[in-house]
Design a protein around this motif. Structure first.
Motif, PDB file in Angstrom:
ATOM      1  N   SER A  10       0.822  -1.216   0.000  1.00 35.60           N
ATOM      2  CA  SER A  10       0.000   0.000   0.000  1.00 35.60           C
ATOM      3  C   SER A  10       0.855   1.264   0.000  1.00 35.60           C
ATOM      4  O   SER A  10       0.416   2.306  -0.491  1.00 35.60           O
ATOM      5  CB  SER A  10      -0.961   0.006   1.188  1.00 35.60           C
ATOM      6  OG  SER A  10      -0.242  -0.015   2.402  1.00 35.60           O
ATOM      7  N   LEU A  11       2.057   1.196   0.524  1.00 33.52           N
ATOM      8  CA  LEU A  11       2.949   2.356   0.492  1.00 33.52           C
ATOM      9  C   LEU A  11       3.279   2.717  -0.952  1.00 33.52           C
ATOM     10  O   LEU A  11       3.236   3.886  -1.339  1.00 33.52           O
ATOM     11  CB  LEU A  11       4.223   2.064   1.289  1.00 33.52           C
ATOM     12  CG  LEU A  11       5.167   3.220   1.533  1.00 33.52           C
ATOM     13  CD1 LEU A  11       4.459   4.371   2.234  1.00 33.52           C
ATOM     14  CD2 LEU A  11       6.356   2.777   2.341  1.00 33.52           C
ATOM     15  N   ARG A  12       3.572   1.734  -1.770  1.00 30.78           N
ATOM     16  CA  ARG A  12       3.849   1.967  -3.187  1.00 30.78           C
ATOM     17  C   ARG A  12       2.639   2.583  -3.873  1.00 30.78           C
ATOM     18  O   ARG A  12       2.765   3.513  -4.670  1.00 30.78           O
ATOM     19  CB  ARG A  12       4.244   0.655  -3.864  1.00 30.78           C
ATOM     20  CG  ARG A  12       4.461   0.808  -5.365  1.00 30.78           C
ATOM     21  CD  ARG A  12       4.837  -0.478  -6.039  1.00 30.78           C
ATOM     22  NE  ARG A  12       3.792  -1.468  -5.852  1.00 30.78           N
ATOM     23  CZ  ARG A  12       4.000  -2.777  -5.794  1.00 30.78           C
ATOM     24  NH1 ARG A  12       5.222  -3.263  -5.908  1.00 30.78           N
ATOM     25  NH2 ARG A  12       3.008  -3.600  -5.634  1.00 30.78           N
ATOM     26  N   GLU A  13       1.465   2.088  -3.556  1.00 33.78           N
ATOM     27  CA  GLU A  13       0.245   2.609  -4.169  1.00 33.78           C
ATOM     28  C   GLU A  13      -0.017   4.056  -3.763  1.00 33.78           C
ATOM     29  O   GLU A  13      -0.382   4.882  -4.602  1.00 33.78           O
ATOM     30  CB  GLU A  13      -0.941   1.726  -3.788  1.00 33.78           C
ATOM     31  CG  GLU A  13      -0.850   0.337  -4.388  1.00 33.78           C
ATOM     32  CD  GLU A  13      -1.875  -0.625  -3.815  1.00 33.78           C
ATOM     33  OE1 GLU A  13      -2.828  -0.175  -3.142  1.00 33.78           O
ATOM     34  OE2 GLU A  13      -1.720  -1.841  -4.045  1.00 33.78           O
ATOM     35  N   ARG A  14       0.186   4.368  -2.499  1.00 34.05           N
ATOM     36  CA  ARG A  14      -0.052   5.742  -2.032  1.00 34.05           C
ATOM     37  C   ARG A  14       0.923   6.738  -2.641  1.00 34.05           C
ATOM     38  O   ARG A  14       0.573   7.871  -2.937  1.00 34.05           O
ATOM     39  CB  ARG A  14       0.058   5.810  -0.521  1.00 34.05           C
ATOM     40  CG  ARG A  14      -1.114   5.154   0.187  1.00 34.05           C
ATOM     41  CD  ARG A  14      -1.074   5.412   1.647  1.00 34.05           C
ATOM     42  NE  ARG A  14      -1.511   6.800   1.874  1.00 34.05           N
ATOM     43  CZ  ARG A  14      -1.620   7.338   3.067  1.00 34.05           C
ATOM     44  NH1 ARG A  14      -1.312   6.638   4.136  1.00 34.05           N
ATOM     45  NH2 ARG A  14      -2.017   8.580   3.209  1.00 34.05           N
ATOM     46  N   LEU A  15       2.169   6.310  -2.825  1.00 36.81           N
ATOM     47  CA  LEU A  15       3.194   7.204  -3.353  1.00 36.81           C
ATOM     48  C   LEU A  15       3.181   7.273  -4.874  1.00 36.81           C
ATOM     49  O   LEU A  15       3.717   8.207  -5.462  1.00 36.81           O
ATOM     50  CB  LEU A  15       4.577   6.766  -2.878  1.00 36.81           C
ATOM     51  CG  LEU A  15       4.787   6.742  -1.363  1.00 36.81           C
ATOM     52  CD1 LEU A  15       6.170   6.209  -1.035  1.00 36.81           C
ATOM     53  CD2 LEU A  15       4.576   8.121  -0.756  1.00 36.81           C
ATOM     54  N   GLY A  43       1.901  14.965  -0.740  1.00 38.78           N
ATOM     55  CA  GLY A  43       1.196  13.719  -0.478  1.00 38.78           C
ATOM     56  C   GLY A  43       2.048  12.676   0.225  1.00 38.78           C
ATOM     57  O   GLY A  43       1.529  11.757   0.854  1.00 38.78           O
ATOM     58  N   TRP A  44       3.348  12.808   0.125  1.00 36.88           N
ATOM     59  CA  TRP A  44       4.240  11.820   0.729  1.00 36.88           C
ATOM     60  C   TRP A  44       4.260  11.941   2.253  1.00 36.88           C
ATOM     61  O   TRP A  44       4.442  10.959   2.955  1.00 36.88           O
ATOM     62  CB  TRP A  44       5.641  11.948   0.151  1.00 36.88           C
ATOM     63  CG  TRP A  44       5.729  11.477  -1.265  1.00 36.88           C
ATOM     64  CD1 TRP A  44       4.802  11.671  -2.252  1.00 36.88           C
ATOM     65  CD2 TRP A  44       6.774  10.732  -1.850  1.00 36.88           C
ATOM     66  NE1 TRP A  44       5.230  11.101  -3.417  1.00 36.88           N
ATOM     67  CE2 TRP A  44       6.449  10.511  -3.202  1.00 36.88           C
ATOM     68  CE3 TRP A  44       7.979  10.241  -1.374  1.00 36.88           C
ATOM     69  CZ2 TRP A  44       7.256   9.818  -4.070  1.00 36.88           C
ATOM     70  CZ3 TRP A  44       8.803   9.543  -2.251  1.00 36.88           C
ATOM     71  CH2 TRP A  44       8.436   9.332  -3.579  1.00 36.88           C
ATOM     72  N   GLU A  46       1.802  12.405   4.236  1.00 38.93           N
ATOM     73  CA  GLU A  46       0.701  11.593   4.759  1.00 38.93           C
ATOM     74  C   GLU A  46       1.049  10.108   4.762  1.00 38.93           C
ATOM     75  O   GLU A  46       0.665   9.383   5.669  1.00 38.93           O
ATOM     76  CB  GLU A  46      -0.559  11.826   3.934  1.00 38.93           C
ATOM     77  CG  GLU A  46      -1.075  13.245   4.027  1.00 38.93           C
ATOM     78  CD  GLU A  46      -2.163  13.534   3.019  1.00 38.93           C
ATOM     79  OE1 GLU A  46      -2.623  12.602   2.329  1.00 38.93           O
ATOM     80  OE2 GLU A  46      -2.555  14.708   2.926  1.00 38.93           O
ATOM     81  N   ALA A  47       1.772   9.665   3.771  1.00 35.50           N
ATOM     82  CA  ALA A  47       2.122   8.245   3.675  1.00 35.50           C
ATOM     83  C   ALA A  47       3.055   7.810   4.799  1.00 35.50           C
ATOM     84  O   ALA A  47       3.031   6.663   5.222  1.00 35.50           O
ATOM     85  CB  ALA A  47       2.768   7.950   2.325  1.00 35.50           C
ATOM     86  N   CYS A  53       6.223   2.233   9.483  1.00 37.74           N
ATOM     87  CA  CYS A  53       6.839   1.757   8.255  1.00 37.74           C
ATOM     88  C   CYS A  53       7.939   0.768   8.631  1.00 37.74           C
ATOM     89  O   CYS A  53       8.789   1.061   9.460  1.00 37.74           O
ATOM     90  CB  CYS A  53       7.420   2.956   7.509  1.00 37.74           C
ATOM     91  SG  CYS A  53       8.033   2.596   5.888  1.00 37.74           S
TER      92      CYS A  53
END
Length: 83
Positions: A10-15, A43-44, A46-47, A53
């Motif tokens: 999901s980290l990859r998807e958010r970024l 936006g990063w 927020e991730a 992590c």
């Protein structure tokens, strides 16, 4: 020093990014990388704001205070749950 940073799940998807090259001063830690990435784009932040992590350096799990070396590969991903 130059690192390769990989993002998973999901980290990859958010970024919207799966891999990047990052230049940091010698002696930087995993936590320093996360701070740098959080400041990279709006936006990063927020991730990475949750502070939840997980990290692996050269395919070995490490803690945030782990000191990185030139050429390391840092993989970042969210905690994994399942059942």
């Amino acid at each position: 020093m130059v690192l390769t940073v990989l993002f998973f799940a999901s980290l990859r998807e958010r970024l919207g990014c799966n891999k990047l090259s990052l230049t940091l001063p010698a002696g930087a830690s995993v936590a320093d990388v996360i701070t740098t990435l959080a400041e990279r784009e709006p936006g990063w932040c927020e991730a990475f704001e949750q502070g939840q992590c997980l990290a692996a350096v050269n395919q070995q799990m490490v803690k945030p205070d782990y000191l990185l070396a030139d050429g390391d590969e840092l993989a970042l991903f969210p905690p994994v749950t399942g059942g």
